[in-house]
Design an enzyme around this catalytic site. Sequence first.
Site, PDB file in Angstrom:
ATOM      1  N   THR A 388       0.881  -1.156   0.000  1.00  0.00           N
ATOM      2  CA  THR A 388       0.000   0.000   0.000  1.00  0.00           C
ATOM      3  C   THR A 388       0.922   1.210   0.000  1.00  0.00           C
ATOM      4  OG1 THR A 388      -1.369  -1.384   1.438  1.00  0.00           O
ATOM      5  CG2 THR A 388      -2.075   0.850   1.213  1.00  0.00           C
ATOM      6  N   SER A 406      -4.212   2.052  -1.899  1.00  0.00           N
ATOM      7  CA  SER A 406      -3.768   0.684  -2.181  1.00  0.00           C
ATOM      8  C   SER A 406      -4.321   0.158  -3.492  1.00  0.00           C
ATOM      9  CB  SER A 406      -4.210  -0.252  -1.047  1.00  0.00           C
ATOM     10  OG  SER A 406      -3.743  -1.562  -1.247  1.00  0.00           O
ATOM     11  N   ILE A 407      -3.579  -0.791  -4.070  1.00  0.00           N
ATOM     12  CA  ILE A 407      -4.113  -1.672  -5.111  1.00  0.00           C
ATOM     13  C   ILE A 407      -3.975  -3.130  -4.667  1.00  0.00           C
ATOM     14  CG2 ILE A 407      -3.857  -0.116  -7.079  1.00  0.00           C
ATOM     15  CD1 ILE A 407      -1.232  -1.511  -7.759  1.00  0.00           C
ATOM     16  N   ASN A 408      -3.667  -3.341  -3.375  1.00  0.00           N
ATOM     17  CA  ASN A 408      -3.559  -4.639  -2.712  1.00  0.00           C
ATOM     18  C   ASN A 408      -2.159  -5.219  -2.870  1.00  0.00           C
ATOM     19  OD1 ASN A 408      -4.704  -6.525  -0.969  1.00  0.00           O
ATOM     20  ND2 ASN A 408      -5.307  -7.880  -2.616  1.00  0.00           N
ATOM     21  N   ASP A 430      -9.580  -9.252  -0.955  1.00  0.00           N
ATOM     22  CA  ASP A 430      -9.770  -8.842   0.434  1.00  0.00           C
ATOM     23  C   ASP A 430     -11.116  -9.282   0.986  1.00  0.00           C
ATOM     24  OD1 ASP A 430      -7.304  -7.770   0.745  1.00  0.00           O
ATOM     25  OD2 ASP A 430      -7.933  -5.679   0.799  1.00  0.00           O
ATOM     26  N   SER A 459     -10.786  -3.711   5.109  1.00  0.00           N
ATOM     27  CA  SER A 459      -9.412  -3.261   4.956  1.00  0.00           C
ATOM     28  C   SER A 459      -8.799  -3.018   6.326  1.00  0.00           C
ATOM     29  CB  SER A 459      -9.371  -1.962   4.147  1.00  0.00           C
ATOM     30  OG  SER A 459      -8.080  -1.384   4.153  1.00  0.00           O
ATOM     31  N   GLY A 479       1.139  -1.966   4.720  1.00  0.00           N
ATOM     32  CA  GLY A 479       1.569  -3.188   5.387  1.00  0.00           C
ATOM     33  C   GLY A 479       0.515  -4.239   5.599  1.00  0.00           C
ATOM     34  N   GLY A 480      -0.614  -4.221   4.838  1.00  0.00           N
ATOM     35  CA  GLY A 480      -1.620  -5.265   4.991  1.00  0.00           C
ATOM     36  C   GLY A 480      -2.177  -5.313   6.400  1.00  0.00           C
TER      37      GLY A 480
END
Length: 578
Positions: A388, A406-408, A430, A459, A479-480
């Site tokens: 991200t 983000s685009i994942n 997601d 998210s 960082g997910g």
Amino acid sequence: MLPTSSKLIKISLGLSVLIGISACSKTGISTESVAIPLSTPFSIPKQAAIASAHPLATQAGMDILNQGGNAFDAAIAVAASLGVVEPYSAGLGGGGFWLIHEAKANKSIFIDAREKAPSSAHANLYLKEDGSVNRDIAVNGALAAGIPGQAAAFVHLAEKYGQLPLKKTLAAAIQQANEGFPVYSHYQKLIGYRLEALKRYPTSASIFLNNKQQIPEMGALIKQPDLAWTLQQIADKGFDGFYKGESARRLVAGVQAANGIWTLDDLANYNIIERQPIEIEYKGHKVVSAPPPSSGGIAIAAMLNMLSQYELNTLNNADKTHLIVETMRRAYKDRAEFLGDPDFVDVPTAELISLERAKAYVTGIDMNKATNSLSLKGPKNIQEGFHTTHFSVLDKAGNRVSATLSINLPFGSAFTVANTGVVLNNEMDDFSAKPGEPNAYGLVGNAANAIAPNKRPLSSMSPSFVESNDAVALIGTPGGSRIITMVMLGILEHIDEKPVGDWVGRSRFHHQYLPDVIQHEPNTFSAAEINALESKGHKLKNIGREYGNMQAILWDKKTGAVTAASDPRAFGESQVSE
């Protein structure tokens, strides 16, 4: 401890503050706030600051401020530039969350520009005939992409909060796309994660790889003239320049030719939602963060509420880590069980961030023994793509933006739509592709986050502010699922009155309920601390690499000084006005 960023800069600024608490309904979150009187002369900023993940993006934002734009105009310029020079993390093919504060109104607003599932998406979209999940199509290619929100966010900010037209705020990104940016080490690192996927799609490979379909050498120029064209359409025509007309036709044709399910109506019907942020008080500070469909604000609030029952500074590092991990474990259990798009599921926000729930949870924390996560009897967890981007902006009027985009996964779905330059997200992963079945990370989601038409996936993106009479902090990171714990650790550094370089530079650890393990960066703990944690029953995993890319600004209203820092792990830069 990592070294303090060399990009630390001091300036003079100030801002006012509120204290509040949030409650939720199916359609959003309402907040009642009580004003706190200010006791500082530094309520009017004297300079502006920007921290972002790339020097070109930071400079684009500063140039807009110098042209008379405000923080919201600068944020558009920064985000658009990041979409060009960080094609692995953000862009027109993705979305994000924008936490903004209007100084004149003394009001914080959360702008939800998260991607939406196409109207023909359904719960079984990624299931094979035998009922198992087809991981490849959920992650790679056009079918993995939700309807992007980034362009709509630009238009919304410009029309409602900005002072300059999009033709000015998008100009730097258009120039960068046309003229190219030089390949840098972080680009090479991130492209390495998705090299094989990018090779599968000729349009992507022709833009982002060299002529041998390998990672480009340092300094090579990455030019994106088709992306420049699409950005120009938005600059000229606003919302219709992306979601309708020729851009929309190109996008839909490209997606459908690659077995995707977008329609022209899906694009035309995309909408931004303004939501009330999550707000709690922690030890004299108001923490303002992201509401659902982000899980970040609720999880951060829950962890801080639990920690408020203790005096952290009386504990040694091993005991402090143990306690923080126990709060992470419980917050992520609730995340997995209850959270989803609040326009589709009832999220019990008020209960989840209540002190009563926190006090009940801490009765189960044993300072001498790790809790077995399965004993909490919640569902298994989910985790999003790990790349991200984040940036923070503060202007001379005190307006501010903390935005996470983000685009994942790096380079999203790896699919670039021909004749648009738009790299599509793979945010559909997601969602829980099938309750009880693992996503790309081998982790499991639940029914609250199941796929549905026009729904926004859950998210962890957590753009945040921390406010008090003495200071204002802007903080966030990519960082997910680790975003939440990184931001929370950074907030704790700030509340301990550590300098902003310590927030972005500190070594990091993470626990997300399941898997039941403390993940950490190298050199986070001493041998004695590891032994102490293991003696309590914790399992530790050194992940062997650094993670995160935090961008932060601190405004000390007692002295008028502001410090801004970019994470030393990556390529970012913080700047201030002269």
